[in-house]
Each structure stands twice: as C-alpha cells, then as structure tokens.
Scaffold this motif. Structure first.
Motif, PDB file in Angstrom:
ATOM      1  N   ILE A  71      39.169  25.546  58.502  1.00 28.80           N
ATOM      2  CA  ILE A  71      38.684  26.339  57.382  1.00 28.80           C
ATOM      3  C   ILE A  71      39.449  27.653  57.382  1.00 28.80           C
ATOM      4  O   ILE A  71      39.454  28.369  58.387  1.00 28.80           O
ATOM      5  N   ASP A  72      40.106  27.950  56.267  1.00 29.36           N
ATOM      6  CA  ASP A  72      40.880  29.183  56.141  1.00 29.36           C
ATOM      7  C   ASP A  72      40.001  30.339  55.684  1.00 29.36           C
ATOM      8  O   ASP A  72      39.087  30.153  54.873  1.00 29.36           O
ATOM      9  N   ASP A  73      40.301  31.526  56.188  1.00 32.48           N
ATOM     10  CA  ASP A  73      39.682  32.752  55.697  1.00 32.48           C
ATOM     11  C   ASP A  73      40.470  33.210  54.476  1.00 32.48           C
ATOM     12  O   ASP A  73      41.703  33.197  54.492  1.00 32.48           O
ATOM     13  N   LEU A  74      39.778  33.623  53.430  1.00 35.16           N
ATOM     14  CA  LEU A  74      40.436  34.154  52.243  1.00 35.16           C
ATOM     15  C   LEU A  74      40.515  35.673  52.350  1.00 35.16           C
ATOM     16  O   LEU A  74      39.570  36.313  52.819  1.00 35.16           O
ATOM     17  N   PRO A  75      41.626  36.277  51.911  1.00 34.02           N
ATOM     18  CA  PRO A  75      41.739  37.731  51.977  1.00 34.02           C
ATOM     19  C   PRO A  75      40.749  38.394  51.018  1.00 34.02           C
ATOM     20  O   PRO A  75      40.402  37.828  49.971  1.00 34.02           O
ATOM     21  N   ALA A  76      40.288  39.587  51.388  1.00 32.19           N
ATOM     22  CA  ALA A  76      39.365  40.331  50.528  1.00 32.19           C
ATOM     23  C   ALA A  76      40.074  40.703  49.237  1.00 32.19           C
ATOM     24  O   ALA A  76      41.220  41.141  49.253  1.00 32.19           O
ATOM     25  N   GLU A  77      39.382  40.493  48.119  1.00 33.43           N
ATOM     26  CA  GLU A  77      40.004  40.819  46.842  1.00 33.43           C
ATOM     27  C   GLU A  77      39.241  41.905  46.088  1.00 33.43           C
ATOM     28  O   GLU A  77      39.547  42.196  44.958  1.00 33.43           O
ATOM     29  N   ASP A  78      38.240  42.483  46.725  1.00 33.51           N
ATOM     30  CA  ASP A  78      37.518  43.582  46.104  1.00 33.51           C
ATOM     31  C   ASP A  78      37.187  44.637  47.148  1.00 33.51           C
ATOM     32  O   ASP A  78      37.420  44.445  48.332  1.00 33.51           O
ATOM     33  N   GLU A  79      36.643  45.760  46.701  1.00 34.29           N
ATOM     34  CA  GLU A  79      36.354  46.865  47.616  1.00 34.29           C
ATOM     35  C   GLU A  79      35.239  46.546  48.598  1.00 34.29           C
ATOM     36  O   GLU A  79      35.123  47.181  49.639  1.00 34.29           O
ATOM     37  N   ASP A  80      34.416  45.552  48.282  1.00 33.09           N
ATOM     38  CA  ASP A  80      33.345  45.168  49.196  1.00 33.09           C
ATOM     39  C   ASP A  80      33.864  44.381  50.392  1.00 33.09           C
ATOM     40  O   ASP A  80      33.190  44.262  51.399  1.00 33.09           O
ATOM     41  N   GLY A  81      35.052  43.813  50.264  1.00 36.64           N
ATOM     42  CA  GLY A  81      35.644  43.036  51.351  1.00 36.64           C
ATOM     43  C   GLY A  81      34.831  41.812  51.710  1.00 36.64           C
ATOM     44  O   GLY A  81      34.720  41.466  52.877  1.00 36.64           O
ATOM     45  N   ARG A  82      34.242  41.158  50.697  1.00 34.38           N
ATOM     46  CA  ARG A  82      33.430  39.976  50.966  1.00 34.38           C
ATOM     47  C   ARG A  82      34.257  38.882  51.623  1.00 34.38           C
ATOM     48  O   ARG A  82      35.385  38.624  51.232  1.00 34.38           O
ATOM     49  N   ALA A  83      33.658  38.244  52.600  1.00 35.20           N
ATOM     50  CA  ALA A  83      34.320  37.135  53.277  1.00 35.20           C
ATOM     51  C   ALA A  83      34.468  35.967  52.315  1.00 35.20           C
ATOM     52  O   ALA A  83      33.627  35.737  51.452  1.00 35.20           O
ATOM     53  N   GLY A  84      35.553  35.245  52.449  1.00 32.01           N
ATOM     54  CA  GLY A  84      35.780  34.056  51.645  1.00 32.01           C
ATOM     55  C   GLY A  84      36.372  32.966  52.511  1.00 32.01           C
ATOM     56  O   GLY A  84      37.016  33.248  53.530  1.00 32.01           O
ATOM     57  N   PHE A  85      36.152  31.724  52.122  1.00 31.77           N
ATOM     58  CA  PHE A  85      36.580  30.583  52.918  1.00 31.77           C
ATOM     59  C   PHE A  85      37.002  29.435  52.026  1.00 31.77           C
ATOM     60  O   PHE A  85      36.499  29.284  50.918  1.00 31.77           O
ATOM     61  N   LYS A  86      37.921  28.610  52.552  1.00 36.03           N
ATOM     62  CA  LYS A  86      38.256  27.356  51.874  1.00 36.03           C
ATOM     63  C   LYS A  86      38.652  26.328  52.915  1.00 36.03           C
ATOM     64  O   LYS A  86      39.190  26.656  53.981  1.00 36.03           O
ATOM     65  N   LEU A  87      38.361  25.074  52.601  1.00 32.76           N
ATOM     66  CA  LEU A  87      38.716  23.984  53.503  1.00 32.76           C
ATOM     67  C   LEU A  87      40.232  23.845  53.574  1.00 32.76           C
ATOM     68  O   LEU A  87      40.915  23.901  52.553  1.00 32.76           O
ATOM     69  N   ALA A  88      40.740  23.644  54.782  1.00 32.65           N
ATOM     70  CA  ALA A  88      42.169  23.425  54.977  1.00 32.65           C
ATOM     71  C   ALA A  88      42.396  22.012  55.520  1.00 32.65           C
ATOM     72  O   ALA A  88      43.400  21.742  56.175  1.00 32.65           O
TER      73      ALA A  88
END
Length: 95
Positions: A71-88
């Motif tokens: 599972i890949d971590d997605l880079p933060a794309e907003d000022e909140d820095g919310r964690a994001g994930f996607k299946l790899a």
C-alpha cells in the motif's frame, strides 16, 4: 466473559497479487475488511479519509501491510496534510 464473534459479512479471504512474486491468500475481518474494500473501490486514485478518523484508518492500513499487502502513501495535497493511501498490488476476493 463474552466471546467476540465475527459477523459473516466482515470476514473475507482475498487473493493478493504483488507486482513481483507469487500470489498469496490472506483473510481480513472487521475494520481491516472495511478498509480494504475502501481501497479497492478507490482504485488508482487512492483515498484520503476525511471524516476525522484518519488515525484509525492508518492503524487499519498497518494491519493490511502486516498481512503482506503493498500500500503506497500518497503525498499531502492540502495544508491539513491528510494521510492518503492506494493499493500497489492487485487484490481480489478469493473464490
């Protein structure tokens, strides 16, 4: 003391096909099943929990990774820095 019983809808077996290596089967239950279904539904775009439960979701991602899922971590794309994930890796419900 009461014994916890999994509900039939929250326990599933999955076939995981990594980018490299042989496919393998894992089983999930409870929140891990929910999180994996959410990742599968999100597809290649991935997902970012928005309901304030990102810490709990991160714990579930850790459980899935412990089962061997990539599972890949997605880079933060907003000022909140919310964690994001996607299946790899490819994940399908086992038959």
């Amino acid at each position: 003391m009461a014994q916890h019983k999994h509900k039939s809808w929250d326990r599933r077996s999955w076939t995981v096909t990594p980018a490299q290596g042989e496919p393998f089967t894992v089983a999930t239950s409870e929140g891990a099943t929910w999180a994996l279904r959410a990742l599968i539904s999100a597809g290649h775009e991935g997902l970012r929990p928005t309901d304030g439960a990102s810490g709990r979701f991160c714990l579930l991602i850790g459980k899935l990774r412990d089962l061997g899922m990539s599972i890949d971590d997605l880079p933060a794309e907003d000022e909140d820095g919310r964690a994001g994930f996607k299946l790899a890796c490819k994940v399908e419900q086992a038959r």
